[in-house]
Design an enzyme around this catalytic site. Structure first.
Site, PDB file in Angstrom:
ATOM      1  CG  HIS A  30      -0.283  -0.281   2.505  1.00  0.00           C
ATOM      2  ND1 HIS A  30       0.595   0.620   3.068  1.00  0.00           N
ATOM      3  CD2 HIS A  30      -0.319  -1.334   3.359  1.00  0.00           C
ATOM      4  CE1 HIS A  30       1.028   0.140   4.208  1.00  0.00           C
ATOM      5  NE2 HIS A  30       0.509  -1.053   4.413  1.00  0.00           N
ATOM      6  CG  HIS A  33       4.284  -1.667   2.056  1.00  0.00           C
ATOM      7  ND1 HIS A  33       2.980  -2.092   1.990  1.00  0.00           N
ATOM      8  CD2 HIS A  33       4.850  -2.345   3.073  1.00  0.00           C
ATOM      9  CE1 HIS A  33       2.763  -2.986   2.926  1.00  0.00           C
ATOM     10  NE2 HIS A  33       3.871  -3.161   3.607  1.00  0.00           N
ATOM     11  CE  LYS A 144      -0.449  -0.123  11.270  1.00  0.00           C
ATOM     12  NZ  LYS A 144       0.009  -1.446  10.925  1.00  0.00           N
ATOM     13  CB  SER A 181      -1.430  -5.816   4.472  1.00  0.00           C
ATOM     14  OG  SER A 181      -0.299  -5.234   3.867  1.00  0.00           O
TER      15      SER A 181
END
Ligand code: PAF
Length: 274
Positions: A30, A33, A144, A181
């Site tokens: 996503h 990344h 994150k 994800s």
């Protein structure tokens, strides 16, 4: 961009590169990344991305089998951003039963480690394997996964790994939900609710900025508010941002971390304070 799946092919491709910047991932890429991959370009003449869903970091009742595997799509997203994609089969990284592990520091038993006791051992072990194979100058990890970043930094320092660890900021959806994800597991209703986790972290930050110093009570209240909305909370915790020890009111840099379930989906998030 080349996609390689074996260690010899990877070595052959990378040995002559001046500076390799590396982004390890489990795929299903996503914007979080891709942001790291773009940042990697500032750190190396060659950008390598690994895509490998690491069985060792999943507990027996976790989502290893269900974890989204989207290699063709991931490679399309990386076209023009990365030079090398390393997507090994499990047998390449685990040619025999793994009996040697990286023993992570004690903090790996707290926060996410309290409910995922072998998770960080699995992460540290596979990341060390990947570091050995890629031999990168720099490796980038998202904030994150704050506790993961902390464990990997400790591993790099304590095992004298010749790689610089760079942290990337968390990328968020418009409503604040951290990209992950696992967000794909959320139902429409759950997706509407999911941003509350970040809002609670923001509220914690505001309460501290307004002078709140009973940190345990501030975190407990956030937990209770989430529970009253139907979340199953693993933890909400205020920690020292550098050590991840429980935060003290006068710590200059703190981090609020949370992990909680919405239905069958476990979300994690964090917010640095100060
Ligand atoms: O953050 C992840 O995606 C994984 O934990 C990592 C670092 C790629 C190791 O499998």
């Amino acid at each position: 961009m080349e996609t390689l799946s074996t260690a010899p092919a990877l070595r052959e491709r990378l040995w002559n590169e001046a500076r390799v910047a590396f982004v390890p991932t489990m795929g299903n890429l996503h914007d979080g990344h891709l942001d790291l991959v773009r940042q990697a370009r500032q750190h190396g003449s060659c950008v390598a991305v690994s895509i490998f869903v690491n069985p060792l970091q999943f507990g027996p009742s976790e989502d290893f089998a269900a974890y989204p595997r989207t290699l063709a799509d991931d490679c399309r997203k990386l076209e023009g951003l990365a030079d090398v994609v390393f997507a090994p089969a499990a047998a390449e990284l685990y040619p025999e039963t793994q009996t040697i592990f990286v023993e992570p520091p004690p903090i790996a038993g707290e926060l996410c480690g309290a409910t995922r006791p072998t998770h960080f051992r699995g992460v540290a072990t596979v990341v060390l394997k990947l570091f050995n194979l890629v031999q990168a100058d720099t490796a980038l990890f998202g904030k994150k996964d704050y506790q993961q970043l902390h464990v990997i930094r400790a591993m790099a320092r304590q095992l004298n790994l010749p790689v610089e660890i760079v942290a990337g900021e968390t990328v968020r959806a418009a409503d604040g939900l951290a990209l992950s994800s696992r967000n794909a597991y959320l139902s429409e209703t759950e997706r509407g609710e999911a941003a509350m986790l970040y809002r609670e972290l923001q509220r914690i930050r505001q309460e501290i900025a307004a002078g709140g110093c009973d940190l345990a009570a501030i975190a407990d209240e956030a937990r209770m508010r989430l529970e009253s909305r139907g979340w199953r909370v693993d933890y909400v915790s205020l920690r020292n941002a550098a050590t991840l020890a429980p935060a003290l009111a006068d710590d200059e840099k703190k981090v609020a971390l949370a992990a909680a379930w919405l239905g069958k989906t476990r979300l994690i998030d964090n917010l640095e304070i100060g």
